[in-house]
Design a protein around this motif. Structure first.
Motif, PDB file in Angstrom:
ATOM      1  N   ASP A   1      16.002  68.091  59.661  1.00 42.33           N
ATOM      2  CA  ASP A   1      17.254  67.347  59.841  1.00 42.33           C
ATOM      3  C   ASP A   1      18.424  67.994  59.116  1.00 42.33           C
ATOM      4  O   ASP A   1      19.580  67.651  59.382  1.00 42.33           O
ATOM      5  N   ALA A   2      18.161  68.907  58.195  1.00 45.68           N
ATOM      6  CA  ALA A   2      19.232  69.712  57.606  1.00 45.68           C
ATOM      7  C   ALA A   2      19.411  71.013  58.394  1.00 45.68           C
ATOM      8  O   ALA A   2      20.525  71.468  58.631  1.00 45.68           O
ATOM      9  N   TRP A   3      18.301  71.612  58.804  1.00 47.15           N
ATOM     10  CA  TRP A   3      18.348  72.938  59.437  1.00 47.15           C
ATOM     11  C   TRP A   3      18.913  72.908  60.856  1.00 47.15           C
ATOM     12  O   TRP A   3      19.631  73.830  61.257  1.00 47.15           O
ATOM     13  N   THR A   4      18.578  71.881  61.624  1.00 46.16           N
ATOM     14  CA  THR A   4      19.023  71.874  63.019  1.00 46.16           C
ATOM     15  C   THR A   4      20.549  71.792  63.123  1.00 46.16           C
ATOM     16  O   THR A   4      21.157  72.625  63.816  1.00 46.16           O
ATOM     17  N   PRO A   5      21.223  70.847  62.429  1.00 44.96           N
ATOM     18  CA  PRO A   5      22.694  70.879  62.478  1.00 44.96           C
ATOM     19  C   PRO A   5      23.256  72.177  61.909  1.00 44.96           C
ATOM     20  O   PRO A   5      24.294  72.662  62.386  1.00 44.96           O
ATOM     21  N   ALA A   6      22.571  72.757  60.919  1.00 48.30           N
ATOM     22  CA  ALA A   6      23.064  74.004  60.316  1.00 48.30           C
ATOM     23  C   ALA A   6      23.077  75.142  61.332  1.00 48.30           C
ATOM     24  O   ALA A   6      24.064  75.878  61.432  1.00 48.30           O
ATOM     25  N   ILE A   7      21.991  75.278  62.092  1.00 48.37           N
ATOM     26  CA  ILE A   7      21.972  76.401  63.047  1.00 48.37           C
ATOM     27  C   ILE A   7      22.905  76.136  64.225  1.00 48.37           C
ATOM     28  O   ILE A   7      23.462  77.063  64.810  1.00 48.37           O
ATOM     29  N   GLU A   8      23.105  74.836  64.549  1.00 49.78           N
ATOM     30  CA  GLU A   8      24.062  74.522  65.619  1.00 49.78           C
ATOM     31  C   GLU A   8      25.477  74.896  65.184  1.00 49.78           C
ATOM     32  O   GLU A   8      26.244  75.474  65.962  1.00 49.78           O
ATOM     33  N   ALA A   9      25.797  74.590  63.918  1.00 51.78           N
ATOM     34  CA  ALA A   9      27.114  74.939  63.390  1.00 51.78           C
ATOM     35  C   ALA A   9      27.273  76.457  63.310  1.00 51.78           C
ATOM     36  O   ALA A   9      28.348  77.005  63.608  1.00 51.78           O
ATOM     37  N   ALA A  10      26.194  77.153  62.934  1.00 57.78           N
ATOM     38  CA  ALA A  10      26.235  78.613  62.844  1.00 57.78           C
ATOM     39  C   ALA A  10      26.482  79.224  64.222  1.00 57.78           C
ATOM     40  O   ALA A  10      27.319  80.123  64.379  1.00 57.78           O
ATOM     41  N   ALA A  11      25.769  78.710  65.216  1.00 60.33           N
ATOM     42  CA  ALA A  11      25.916  79.248  66.578  1.00 60.33           C
ATOM     43  C   ALA A  11      27.329  79.005  67.100  1.00 60.33           C
ATOM     44  O   ALA A  11      27.907  79.859  67.780  1.00 60.33           O
ATOM     45  N   ALA A  12      27.886  77.829  66.740  1.00 64.38           N
ATOM     46  CA  ALA A  12      29.209  77.472  67.244  1.00 64.38           C
ATOM     47  C   ALA A  12      30.311  78.331  66.627  1.00 64.38           C
ATOM     48  O   ALA A  12      31.365  78.518  67.236  1.00 64.38           O
ATOM     49  N   THR A  13      30.082  78.848  65.415  1.00 62.58           N
ATOM     50  CA  THR A  13      31.127  79.617  64.732  1.00 62.58           C
ATOM     51  C   THR A  13      30.908  81.129  64.819  1.00 62.58           C
ATOM     52  O   THR A  13      31.816  81.903  64.481  1.00 62.58           O
ATOM     53  N   ALA A  14      29.712  81.561  65.279  1.00 66.34           N
ATOM     54  CA  ALA A  14      29.382  82.993  65.267  1.00 66.34           C
ATOM     55  C   ALA A  14      30.328  83.816  66.139  1.00 66.34           C
ATOM     56  O   ALA A  14      30.560  85.001  65.859  1.00 66.34           O
ATOM     57  N   GLY A  15      30.880  83.192  67.173  1.00 65.40           N
ATOM     58  CA  GLY A  15      31.739  83.898  68.124  1.00 65.40           C
ATOM     59  C   GLY A  15      32.964  84.532  67.471  1.00 65.40           C
ATOM     60  O   GLY A  15      33.474  85.546  67.956  1.00 65.40           O
ATOM     61  N   ASP A  16      33.419  83.941  66.351  1.00 64.66           N
ATOM     62  CA  ASP A  16      34.595  84.480  65.663  1.00 64.66           C
ATOM     63  C   ASP A  16      34.287  85.761  64.885  1.00 64.66           C
ATOM     64  O   ASP A  16      35.212  86.442  64.429  1.00 64.66           O
ATOM     65  N   GLY A  17      32.983  86.036  64.698  1.00 67.12           N
ATOM     66  CA  GLY A  17      32.606  87.290  64.050  1.00 67.12           C
ATOM     67  C   GLY A  17      32.748  87.299  62.542  1.00 67.12           C
ATOM     68  O   GLY A  17      32.672  88.362  61.918  1.00 67.12           O
TER      69      GLY A  17
END
Lengths: 208, 223
Positions: free
Chosen positions: A132-148
């Protein structure tokens, strides 16, 4: 500029410091719904990681995470050992031999870590676990990765993990020792979700 | 060579004690306890489990575990093993499952059959009336054998029956109980003079009925 082995070692060092600082807090969280050993186990595990890093300094971020995986699996003793061990191992495998991690690779490695925890522990979102900590974390990471920007990815992951840990308060535990308590697990924060948020916050701190 | 067993528990005492108990019924089976942490605390150790798996490697290894993280540590250790496919984790209660697995290994069953013997302990007993519903087909072989030994059906005979049958490709019921389940056989509470009605289906059906005929007829080698 990506993340190098210096970042990985700083991340693990900050994680070890966080486990030492929050040792009592994690023990207190684990007492009502577990076996009150999480803080003790995590502190011991990361102290052992520090010893190993000093003995044989790794040359790549992946090597640092692999060493961490093997050490945590052997030294933690509780469920957190194989869970974090698998997480770090899968992340290490995702990084391979790269010495410069870009935002996309970082998001992929975090995803691999979360998937490793799910594969090992067989918990789903809402089971009141570290997932429950990791799943939102990776979703947030994926959402911001595009900015590089790797720092932005790590900060987003840390914030989401912290919110995810808080979200476990009203949950009914369905995995691990806390699940034996049923309804009585409601109202307590999951210690594994809290230690996960601490580790992801350390990852962001190491990139500053 | 027989299948080897590894016992992973949070407690070294539990692992040692369970191994000791099972060894009593399976003297030729190597049963390796891997309990507690490296420094003697409560917990599980990847290194201890990996060392036990290494020592047990050969003709197949079946691992019995206790609570959650023992399962995860055993799974991790199996992934690191030289031949991961030769390591099977049994989803069974530790003590009862280990005894059933040890008995099956003692009779020469392969790793899959040993794992199955352990897991058969877990399955809820099938009520005889329901069992008849399930088995619409007539059995391939049947037999009726009287218990002649003084103590009737107790742990050791039940272990011999379940162990032997688990190595055969046949579904066998004994008075409605699963012949491969030591606990179900013991729950029959059949005393001396009880007639056991055996029904077997599958390629080894006749062999299974013959096995029970010899075993029961000889009083399990007991007075």
């Amino acid at each position: 500029m990506g993340l190098d082995v210096g970042w990985a070692v700083r991340w693990l060092t900050l994680s070890a410091q966080a486990m030492a600082e929050h040792r009592v807090e994690l023990i207190e969280l684990d007492r009502p719904i577990g076996d009150s050993d999480h803080g003790e186990n995590m502190d011991r595990g990361f102290k052992a990681v520090m010893d190993k890093l000093a003995e044989a300094p790794p040359e790549t971020p992946g090597a640092a995470l692999k060493l961490t995986a093997m050490t945590l699996m052997s030294k933690v003793g509780g469920a957190a050992g194989p869970l974090y061990g698998t997480a770090f191992l899968r992340a290490a495998t995702a990084l391979g031999s790269t010495s410069d991690i870009d935002a996309a690779t970082l998001a992929t490695a975090l995803q691999a870590a979360r998937d490793g925890i799910v594969a090992r522990g067989k918990a789903e979102s809402g089971d009141k676990t570290m997932v429950d900590a990791w799943t939102p974390a990776i979703e947030a990471a994926a959402a911001t990765a595009g900015d590089g920007d790797v720092r932005k990815v790590l900060l987003a992951a840390a914030e989401a993990a912290e919110a995810g840990a808080v979200s476990t308060d009203p949950m009914l535990a369905r995995k691990g020792r806390a699940s034996y308590l049923g309804e009585r697990s409601i109202g307590h924060r999951d210690p594994g979700a809290v230690s996960s948020a601490l580790i992801l916050r350390a990852a962001a701190g190491a990139a500053e | 060579m027989t299948v080897r067993l590894v016992v992973v528990s949070h407690s070294a005492k539990i692992a040692d004690g369970a191994a000791e108990l099972a060894a009593q019924m399976a003297p030729d089976v190597l049963i390796l306890p891997a309990g507690g942490t490296d420094d003697g605390r409560i917990g599980t150790s990847l290194e201890k489990v990996m060392a036990a798996l290494e020592q047990a490697s050969g003709d197949g290894v079946v691992v019995l575990t206790d609570l959650g993280s023992a399962v995860m540590t055993a799974e991790s250790a199996a992934e690191f093993a030289a031949d991961p496919d030769s390591v099977l984790l049994a989803d069974a209660p530790l003590v009862e499952g280990l005894v059933a697995a040890a008995v099956a290994a003692q009779t020469g069953a392969d790793a899959a059959a040993v794992k199955d013997a352990a897991e058969a302990v877990y399955r809820p007993p099938v009520h005889p009336a329901e069992a008849e519903h399930v088995h619409q087909q007539p059995p391939d072989a049947t037999g009726d054998f009287e218990l002649v030994n003084q103590a009737g059906m107790h742990a050791r005979p039940a272990a011999k029956i379940a162990g032997g049958l688990s190595a055969m490709d046949a579904d066998v019921t004994v008075n409605g109980a699963d012949g491969a389940s030591m606990t179900e056989l013991m729950m029959l509470a059949a005393g001396k003079g009880t007639v056991l009605h055996v029904e077997a289906s599958g390629p080894d059906a006749a062999k299974a009925v013959g096995y029970l005929e010899r075993l029961v007829g000889s009083g399990f080698g007991e007075p």
